[in-house]
Scaffold this motif. Structure first.
Motif, mmCIF file in Angstrom:
data_model
loop_
_atom_site.group_PDB
_atom_site.id
_atom_site.type_symbol
_atom_site.label_atom_id
_atom_site.label_comp_id
_atom_site.label_asym_id
_atom_site.label_seq_id
_atom_site.Cartn_x
_atom_site.Cartn_y
_atom_site.Cartn_z
ATOM 1 N N VAL A 5 0.856 -1.191 0.000
ATOM 2 C CA VAL A 5 0.000 0.000 0.000
ATOM 3 C C VAL A 5 0.895 1.246 0.000
ATOM 4 C CG1 VAL A 5 -1.720 1.335 1.296
ATOM 5 C CG2 VAL A 5 -1.890 -1.175 1.184
ATOM 6 N N PHE A 6 1.877 1.249 0.884
ATOM 7 C CA PHE A 6 2.816 2.369 0.964
ATOM 8 C C PHE A 6 3.509 2.571 -0.385
ATOM 9 C CE2 PHE A 6 7.150 3.743 2.840
ATOM 10 C CZ PHE A 6 6.874 5.082 2.631
ATOM 11 N N ARG A 7 3.992 1.486 -0.976
ATOM 12 C CA ARG A 7 4.683 1.580 -2.259
ATOM 13 C C ARG A 7 3.756 2.162 -3.324
ATOM 14 N NH1 ARG A 7 5.780 -1.057 -7.169
ATOM 15 N NH2 ARG A 7 7.983 -1.060 -7.688
ATOM 16 N N ARG A 8 2.543 1.659 -3.408
ATOM 17 C CA ARG A 8 1.589 2.119 -4.419
ATOM 18 C C ARG A 8 1.302 3.620 -4.277
ATOM 19 N NH1 ARG A 8 -1.917 -1.697 -3.733
ATOM 20 N NH2 ARG A 8 -3.100 -0.671 -2.092
ATOM 21 N N VAL A 9 1.039 4.063 -3.050
ATOM 22 C CA VAL A 9 0.703 5.468 -2.829
ATOM 23 C C VAL A 9 1.926 6.356 -3.069
ATOM 24 C CG1 VAL A 9 -0.086 7.155 -1.113
ATOM 25 C CG2 VAL A 9 -1.155 4.909 -1.238
ATOM 26 N N ARG A 10 3.073 5.921 -2.614
ATOM 27 C CA ARG A 10 4.297 6.715 -2.782
ATOM 28 C C ARG A 10 4.669 6.851 -4.263
ATOM 29 N NH1 ARG A 10 7.241 10.851 -0.865
ATOM 30 N NH2 ARG A 10 9.453 10.472 -1.061
ATOM 31 N N LEU A 11 4.561 5.780 -5.015
ATOM 32 C CA LEU A 11 4.870 5.855 -6.445
ATOM 33 C C LEU A 11 3.884 6.777 -7.159
ATOM 34 C CD1 LEU A 11 5.860 2.172 -7.304
ATOM 35 C CD2 LEU A 11 7.366 4.105 -6.768
ATOM 36 N N ARG A 12 2.633 6.727 -6.760
ATOM 37 C CA ARG A 12 1.645 7.621 -7.360
ATOM 38 C C ARG A 12 1.984 9.079 -7.039
ATOM 39 N NH1 ARG A 12 -4.775 8.250 -6.286
ATOM 40 N NH2 ARG A 12 -5.128 9.638 -8.046
ATOM 41 N N ALA A 13 2.383 9.344 -5.803
ATOM 42 C CA ALA A 13 2.754 10.701 -5.405
ATOM 43 C C ALA A 13 3.943 11.206 -6.215
ATOM 44 C CB ALA A 13 3.079 10.737 -3.914
ATOM 45 N N LEU A 14 4.950 10.366 -6.353
ATOM 46 C CA LEU A 14 6.149 10.779 -7.081
ATOM 47 C C LEU A 14 5.877 10.979 -8.570
ATOM 48 C CD1 LEU A 14 8.720 8.494 -5.248
ATOM 49 C CD2 LEU A 14 8.565 10.998 -5.113
ATOM 50 N N ALA A 62 -4.788 8.140 3.881
ATOM 51 C CA ALA A 62 -6.198 8.538 3.858
ATOM 52 C C ALA A 62 -6.875 7.735 2.763
ATOM 53 C CB ALA A 62 -6.318 10.028 3.563
ATOM 54 N N GLY A 63 -8.067 7.246 3.063
ATOM 55 C CA GLY A 63 -8.792 6.494 2.061
ATOM 56 C C GLY A 63 -10.286 6.652 2.205
ATOM 57 N N ALA A 64 -10.986 6.312 1.123
ATOM 58 C CA ALA A 64 -12.449 6.306 1.114
ATOM 59 C C ALA A 64 -12.900 5.375 0.001
ATOM 60 C CB ALA A 64 -13.011 7.703 0.893
ATOM 61 N N ASP A 65 -13.885 4.569 0.301
ATOM 62 C CA ASP A 65 -14.453 3.662 -0.694
ATOM 63 C C ASP A 65 -13.388 2.800 -1.379
ATOM 64 O OD1 ASP A 65 -17.021 4.712 -0.185
ATOM 65 O OD2 ASP A 65 -16.629 6.361 -1.581
ATOM 66 N N GLY A 66 -12.390 2.356 -0.618
ATOM 67 C CA GLY A 66 -11.353 1.476 -1.147
ATOM 68 C C GLY A 66 -10.256 2.165 -1.940
ATOM 69 N N ALA A 67 -10.316 3.488 -2.050
ATOM 70 C CA ALA A 67 -9.293 4.227 -2.801
ATOM 71 C C ALA A 67 -8.377 4.982 -1.846
ATOM 72 C CB ALA A 67 -9.953 5.206 -3.760
ATOM 73 N N GLU A 68 -7.079 4.947 -2.132
ATOM 74 C CA GLU A 68 -6.121 5.723 -1.352
ATOM 75 C C GLU A 68 -6.111 7.155 -1.880
ATOM 76 O OE1 GLU A 68 -4.023 2.815 -2.790
ATOM 77 O OE2 GLU A 68 -4.416 1.488 -1.100
ATOM 78 N N LEU A 69 -6.281 8.104 -0.968
ATOM 79 C CA LEU A 69 -6.427 9.507 -1.352
ATOM 80 C C LEU A 69 -5.279 10.391 -0.909
ATOM 81 C CD1 LEU A 69 -10.202 9.866 -0.491
ATOM 82 C CD2 LEU A 69 -9.175 9.492 -2.751
ATOM 83 N N GLY A 70 -4.366 9.860 -0.102
ATOM 84 C CA GLY A 70 -3.246 10.677 0.340
ATOM 85 C C GLY A 70 -2.433 9.961 1.390
#
Length: 162
Positions: free
Chosen positions: A18-27, A61-69
């Motif tokens: 989860v961390f990897r997915r969100v961090r890669l999206r941020a970058l 942060a998440g809602a409805d199964g989506a990572e938002l931040g």
């Protein structure tokens, strides 16, 4: 998006994907505001991601199964207090209050851990980030530096006493 439906949770080392997915999206989304490149993050191993989660409190942060931040708080014995790092909110969640919830998570975690100060850096030109931090009680220290060695981008230091 209703702010009351946003869930803020602390990741465990077992949630490294989860961390990897969100961090890669941020970058990929806002590379100009981070000291790590997308290529550097993509090259990290599972062990690297797990170790990072052992060294910090990484909130998502998440809602409805989506990572938002995401945001992290990292104890810093050298400088004292907690270093707020890796703040990012998905484009679809900007302006909804998610960023404030993430900052509050780090502040609450810091207080619970007995820390008296939280500090951070934000990149020059990131006006939205500076507004977010000012709104949450941070003030500029007057310190600045480069985002990373050899990188001409400037960042400014802010602090909040707890």
């Amino acid at each position: 998006m209703n702010i009351s439906t946003i869930d803020i949770r602390l990741l465990t080392a077992d949630e490294w994907t989860v961390f990897r997915r969100v961090r890669l999206r941020a970058l990929a989304d806002t590379p100009q505001f981070f000291g790590t490149t997308l290529a550097e993050a993509q090259a990290r191993t599972e062990g690297d991601w797990r170790a990072a989660l052992d060294d910090r409190a990484q909130f998502v942060a998440g809602a409805d199964g989506a990572e938002l931040g995401t945001v992290a708080g990292m104890p810093d014995p050298e400088r004292g207090g907690v270093h707020l790092i890796s703040m990012w909110v998905a484009p679809e969640a900007r302006g909804t209050g998610v960023a404030d919830l993430l900052v509050r998570a780090v502040l609450d975690w810091s207080v619970a851990g007995g820390h008296r100060v939280v500090w951070l850096e934000f990149a020059d030109g990131n006006v939205a980030a500076e507004r977010l931090y000012l709104r949450n009680g941070f003030v500029r220290t007057g310190e600045s530096g480069f985002v990373r060695p050899g990188d001409p981008r400037l960042e400014f230091v802010m602090v909040r006493k707890l």
